[in-house]
Design a protein around this motif. Structure first.
Motif, PDB file in Angstrom:
ATOM      1  N   GLY A  27     -14.161   6.578  -1.787  1.00 62.40           N
ATOM      2  CA  GLY A  27     -15.264   5.749  -1.326  1.00 62.40           C
ATOM      3  C   GLY A  27     -14.883   4.284  -1.313  1.00 62.40           C
ATOM      4  N   PRO A  28     -15.326   3.551  -0.297  1.00 63.56           N
ATOM      5  CA  PRO A  28     -14.950   2.136  -0.174  1.00 63.56           C
ATOM      6  C   PRO A  28     -15.319   1.292  -1.374  1.00 63.56           C
ATOM      7  N   ASP A  29     -16.522   1.494  -1.946  1.00 62.55           N
ATOM      8  CA  ASP A  29     -16.965   0.639  -3.045  1.00 62.55           C
ATOM      9  C   ASP A  29     -16.083   0.829  -4.278  1.00 62.55           C
ATOM     10  N   ARG A  30     -15.804   2.074  -4.617  1.00 59.33           N
ATOM     11  CA  ARG A  30     -14.984   2.340  -5.809  1.00 59.33           C
ATOM     12  C   ARG A  30     -13.592   1.751  -5.645  1.00 59.33           C
ATOM     13  N   ILE A  31     -12.984   1.960  -4.484  1.00 59.40           N
ATOM     14  CA  ILE A  31     -11.628   1.467  -4.276  1.00 59.40           C
ATOM     15  C   ILE A  31     -11.613  -0.055  -4.211  1.00 59.40           C
ATOM     16  N   ASP A  32     -12.628  -0.629  -3.568  1.00 52.93           N
ATOM     17  CA  ASP A  32     -12.719  -2.093  -3.504  1.00 52.93           C
ATOM     18  C   ASP A  32     -12.782  -2.690  -4.900  1.00 52.93           C
ATOM     19  N   ARG A  33     -13.614  -2.107  -5.764  1.00 53.33           N
ATOM     20  CA  ARG A  33     -13.730  -2.623  -7.132  1.00 53.33           C
ATOM     21  C   ARG A  33     -12.416  -2.483  -7.889  1.00 53.33           C
ATOM     22  N   ALA A  34     -11.746  -1.348  -7.686  1.00 48.89           N
ATOM     23  CA  ALA A  34     -10.487  -1.120  -8.397  1.00 48.89           C
ATOM     24  C   ALA A  34      -9.430  -2.130  -7.980  1.00 48.89           C
ATOM     25  N   VAL A  35      -9.312  -2.381  -6.673  1.00 47.04           N
ATOM     26  CA  VAL A  35      -8.301  -3.317  -6.190  1.00 47.04           C
ATOM     27  C   VAL A  35      -8.648  -4.736  -6.627  1.00 47.04           C
ATOM     28  N   SER A  36      -9.930  -5.105  -6.569  1.00 41.70           N
ATOM     29  CA  SER A  36     -10.333  -6.443  -7.007  1.00 41.70           C
ATOM     30  C   SER A  36     -10.012  -6.647  -8.485  1.00 41.70           C
ATOM     31  N   HIS A  39      -1.262   2.112  -5.342  1.00 38.91           N
ATOM     32  CA  HIS A  39      -0.654   3.430  -5.166  1.00 38.91           C
ATOM     33  C   HIS A  39      -1.755   4.473  -5.032  1.00 38.91           C
ATOM     34  N   LEU A  40      -1.984   4.946  -3.801  1.00 34.99           N
ATOM     35  CA  LEU A  40      -2.971   5.987  -3.562  1.00 34.99           C
ATOM     36  C   LEU A  40      -2.320   7.340  -3.831  1.00 34.99           C
ATOM     37  N   VAL A  41      -2.854   8.066  -4.802  1.00 37.10           N
ATOM     38  CA  VAL A  41      -2.270   9.333  -5.235  1.00 37.10           C
ATOM     39  C   VAL A  41      -3.214  10.466  -4.858  1.00 37.10           C
ATOM     40  N   ALA A  42      -2.792  11.307  -3.910  1.00 34.24           N
ATOM     41  CA  ALA A  42      -3.567  12.486  -3.529  1.00 34.24           C
ATOM     42  C   ALA A  42      -3.192  13.659  -4.424  1.00 34.24           C
ATOM     43  N   ASP A  43      -4.026  14.711  -4.409  1.00 35.45           N
ATOM     44  CA  ASP A  43      -3.791  15.826  -5.321  1.00 35.45           C
ATOM     45  C   ASP A  43      -2.554  16.636  -4.968  1.00 35.45           C
ATOM     46  N   ASP A  44      -2.055  16.491  -3.741  1.00 35.41           N
ATOM     47  CA  ASP A  44      -0.894  17.276  -3.331  1.00 35.41           C
ATOM     48  C   ASP A  44       0.393  16.453  -3.303  1.00 35.41           C
ATOM     49  N   VAL A  45       0.361  15.257  -3.880  1.00 31.93           N
ATOM     50  CA  VAL A  45       1.537  14.383  -3.863  1.00 31.93           C
ATOM     51  C   VAL A  45       2.298  14.534  -5.172  1.00 31.93           C
ATOM     52  N   TRP A  51       0.868  -1.180   0.000  1.00 27.84           N
ATOM     53  CA  TRP A  51       0.000   0.000   0.000  1.00 27.84           C
ATOM     54  C   TRP A  51       0.901   1.224   0.000  1.00 27.84           C
ATOM     55  N   LEU A  52       0.979   1.900  -1.130  1.00 27.66           N
ATOM     56  CA  LEU A  52       1.882   3.031  -1.287  1.00 27.66           C
ATOM     57  C   LEU A  52       1.065   4.315  -1.196  1.00 27.66           C
ATOM     58  N   GLY A  53       1.333   5.105  -0.179  1.00 27.66           N
ATOM     59  CA  GLY A  53       0.593   6.337   0.058  1.00 27.66           C
ATOM     60  C   GLY A  53       0.117   6.392   1.488  1.00 27.66           C
ATOM     61  N   ARG A  54      -0.623   7.434   1.774  1.00 27.42           N
ATOM     62  CA  ARG A  54      -1.117   7.639   3.135  1.00 27.42           C
ATOM     63  C   ARG A  54      -2.198   6.624   3.483  1.00 27.42           C
ATOM     64  N   GLY A  55      -2.410   6.434   4.774  1.00 26.00           N
ATOM     65  CA  GLY A  55      -3.423   5.492   5.215  1.00 26.00           C
ATOM     66  C   GLY A  55      -4.817   5.930   4.812  1.00 26.00           C
ATOM     67  N   ALA A 101      10.614  -2.050 -12.765  1.00 25.82           N
ATOM     68  CA  ALA A 101      11.235  -3.114 -11.976  1.00 25.82           C
ATOM     69  C   ALA A 101      10.435  -4.415 -12.047  1.00 25.82           C
ATOM     70  N   GLY A 102       9.369  -4.417 -12.844  1.00 29.63           N
ATOM     71  CA  GLY A 102       8.581  -5.632 -13.016  1.00 29.63           C
ATOM     72  C   GLY A 102       7.482  -5.815 -11.990  1.00 29.63           C
ATOM     73  N   ILE A 103       7.108  -4.742 -11.298  1.00 25.30           N
ATOM     74  CA  ILE A 103       6.099  -4.836 -10.245  1.00 25.30           C
ATOM     75  C   ILE A 103       4.848  -4.084 -10.702  1.00 25.30           C
ATOM     76  N   PRO A 104       3.731  -4.771 -10.944  1.00 28.61           N
ATOM     77  CA  PRO A 104       2.515  -4.106 -11.406  1.00 28.61           C
ATOM     78  C   PRO A 104       1.990  -3.106 -10.378  1.00 28.61           C
ATOM     79  N   VAL A 105       1.454  -2.000 -10.872  1.00 35.85           N
ATOM     80  CA  VAL A 105       0.961  -0.920 -10.009  1.00 35.85           C
ATOM     81  C   VAL A 105      -0.452  -0.538 -10.417  1.00 35.85           C
ATOM     82  N   LEU A 106      -1.318  -0.385  -9.420  1.00 31.12           N
ATOM     83  CA  LEU A 106      -2.638   0.202  -9.597  1.00 31.12           C
ATOM     84  C   LEU A 106      -2.617   1.592  -8.982  1.00 31.12           C
ATOM     85  N   GLU A 107      -2.871   2.616  -9.775  1.00 34.88           N
ATOM     86  CA  GLU A 107      -2.988   3.971  -9.252  1.00 34.88           C
ATOM     87  C   GLU A 107      -4.447   4.279  -8.936  1.00 34.88           C
ATOM     88  N   ILE A 108      -4.690   4.782  -7.733  1.00 36.75           N
ATOM     89  CA  ILE A 108      -6.014   5.248  -7.332  1.00 36.75           C
ATOM     90  C   ILE A 108      -5.871   6.713  -6.948  1.00 36.75           C
TER      91      ILE A 108
END
Length: 424
Positions: free
Chosen positions: A392-401, A355-361, A273-277, A374-381
Motif C-alpha cells: 500500500g502506498p501509505d505504508r511504503i511512503d511512511r517507511a521510506v520517509s 529493498h523491496l522483498v517479495a515472498d518468492d525472492v 530501488w532494489l527489487g521489482r517495480g 559496504a557501508g550503504i544503509p538499507v531499508l527492507e520492505i
C-alpha cells in the motif's frame, strides 16, 4: 522535468503493438505467454507472437485491477497470497472491461520451474481448453565467478559451466520442435543468429546509458522514466525497433547530461530501488524529491539490461542458453547478486537502498547484509510489487520517509527540506 521522450514513445508503441497482438490472436494465430526468465528470442526467431507474463501483470496492477484479477482466483478456490506476480495474468482472463482490451487466451504458456507454487500456477493454464504449458528446468550454480558482469558477454561457458548450458540448449532445441508441432512455425538458425545480434546491440546501448547515469551528478533522469523506456524495448529484444529504442534512450540521456539537466538541481540524497517495480504506485519514485531532495537514481531494469543480456558466439542456441541459464543467479542468488548490487550501488554513488522483498525472492538477507557491510544503509520492505494489499502506498511512503529521516539525513545532521530552500 517533463517525461522522457523515450518513455512516452515506448509506451505509445507498446499500446499499438498489443492491439496488433490481439488482432493476430483473433485471426487465429497462435499466441505464447512467456515468463520473463524464459528464452523469448526463440519465439522471435520463429515469428511466434508472445506476451510476457510479468509485463501484463504490471499493466493490470498499474491500472489498479490487480485485486480484481486475484479475486477471480479466489472465486475459483485458489490462493491469492502467493506468487501474485505470476498469477495475476491468469486471473485477468475473467475480468470485465480489462485493461487494453484484455489478454487473449494463449496457445502455449512457457516458464521455468521455479518452485512448487509457481509450477501450480502454470499448471492451471494447461487446464484451459486450447492452452498447453511447456516447463523449462532451472539449474543452479556451484560457484560464482568474481565480477561475472565482465565475463558473461564472451566467456559465458566459463561463467556458467558447460553442463548448465548443455541442459538449457537441449531444452531450447526440444522446445523448438514442440512449437513446430503445436503451431507449424519452424526455427531458422540463421534468423535466430540475426535476432541474437540485434539483442547484443541493444544491450550495448543500455550499457552506455547505464554508465552515463551512474557518472552523472546530479542525476538527469528518474527511474520512473527509465523503467518504461528500457523495459518496453526489452520485451521487443531481437527487433530493429527494440535496438533503436535503446539507442534513442541513450541519445536522450546523453543530451540531458551534456545540458547539465537535473531531476533535483540541489540533489541531497541518491537512492537505489532494489527489487521489482512497484506497479500499483509508480508515483512513489517522485514523492521524496520535494520533501527531502532525494531522488531514485537506480533500478534493476536498466542495470540488468546493461550487464545481463549480451552474449556473443557462433552458436546461437548455446548463446541463447547462456543468456538465460544464469539470469536468476545474477538477480537473486548470492554471491552473484550481492557482488553485483554492491558494485552498482557504489558506481551510482547511492546514499541508501530501498529493498523491496517479495515472498518468492531468495537471498534477500544476503543482499541487504552485503550492502550494509559496504557501508550503504538499507531499508527492507516486505511486500508484493503487484498486489497493493501487501504494502500500500501509505505504508511504503511512511517507511521510506522514516528511513530517510532516521538513517540517511541524521548521519550528517541534515533535516527535511524547508520552504526557504534546500542546502547540501
Amino acid at each position: 522535468m517533463t517525461r522522457l521522450g523515450a518513455a512516452a514513445a515506448a509506451t505509445a508503441y507498446q499500446k499499438e503493438w498489443f492491439a496488433g497482438i490481439r488482432a493476430r490472436a483473433a485471426a487465429g494465430e497462435p499466441l505464447v505467454l512467456v515468463n520473463a526468465d524464459a528464452p523469448q528470442e526463440l519465439l522471435r526467431a520463429m515469428d511466434l507472437p508472445y506476451v510476457v507474463n510479468q509485463w501484463w501483470a504490471s499493466v493490470v496492477a498499474a491500472k489498479q485491477r490487480a485485486d480484481d484479477a486475484l479475486q477471480m482466483l479466489r472465486d475459483r478456490g485458489y490462493p491469492d497470497y502467493s506468487r501474485q506476480y505470476d498469477a495475476i495474468s491468469l486471473g485477468s482472463l475473467s475480468l470485465q472491461d480489462p485493461p487494453w482490451g484484455g489478454l487473449p487466451q494463449p496457445t502455449v504458456v512457457l516458464a521455468e520451474n521455479s518452485g512448487d507454487a509457481a509450477r501450480k500456477v502454470f499448471d492451471l493454464w494447461a487446464e484451459l481448453p486450447g492452452t498447453d504449458f511447456y516447463p523449462l528446468e532451472r539449474s543452479s550454480a556451484v560457484e560464482a565467478p568474481p565480477r561475472w558482469w565482465e565475463l558473461v558477454p564472451h566467456r559465458w561457458e566459463e561463467a556458467f559451466g558447460a553442463e548448465r548450458i548443455d541442459l538449457l540448449a537441449g531444452e531450447i532445441t526440444d522446445l523448438a520442435g514442440y512449437l513446430t508441432e503445436r503451431t507449424g512455425r519452424v526455427l531458422d538458425l540463421d534468423r535466430l543468429g540475426a535476432v541474437m545480434e540485434l539483442v547484443n546491440e541493444q544491450a550495448e546501448w543500455n550499457r552506455r546509458t547505464r554508465d552515463l547515469i551512474a557518472a552523472a551528478r546530479p542525476t538527469p533522469v528518474r527511474v520512473g522514466d527509465t523503467i518504461p523506456a528500457v523495459m518496453v524495448p526489452q520485451w521487443h529484444r531481437g527487433t530493429e525497433w527494440g535496438r533503436d529504442a535503446a539507442r534513442r534512450l541513450h541519445d536522450e540521456v546523453a543530451g540531458l547530461v551534456e545540458q547539465g539537466a537535473a531531476v533535483v538541481p540541489d540533489e541531497r540524497l541518491r537512492l537505489m530501488w532494489l527489487g521489482r517495480g512497484l506497479w500499483y504506485d509508480l508515483g512513489l519514485y517522485r514523492r521524496f524529491e520535494e520533501r527531502y531532495g532525494a531522488v531514485f537514481v537506480w533500478s534493476m531494469y536498466l542495470a540488468i539490461a546493461a550487464d545481463g543480456y549480451a552474449r556473443y558466439g557462433t552458436d546461437p542456441v548455446r548463446a541463447l542458453a547462456a543468456r538465460f541459464a544464469g539470469l536468476t543467479d545474477q538477480l537473486y542468488t548470492p554471491p552473484w547478486s550481492t557482488d553485483w548490487y554492491v558494485k552498482e550501488a557504489q558506481a551510482h554513488g547511492v546514499d541508501g537502498v530501498v529493498h523491496l522483498v517479495a515472498d518468492d525472492v531468495p537471498g534477500s538477507w544476503f543482499t541487504t547484509k552485503a550492502l550494509e557491510d559496504a557501508g550503504i544503509p538499507v531499508l527492507e520492505i516486505h511486500a508484493s510489487n503487484a498486489d497493493p494489499r501487501t504494502g500500500g502506498p501509505d505504508r511504503i511512503d511512511r517507511a521510506v520517509s522514516g528511513f530517510i529521516e532516521q538513517r540517511l539525513l541524521s548521519r550528517e545532521g541534515r533535516g527535511p527540506l524547508r520552504a526557504a530552500g534546500r542546502s547540501r
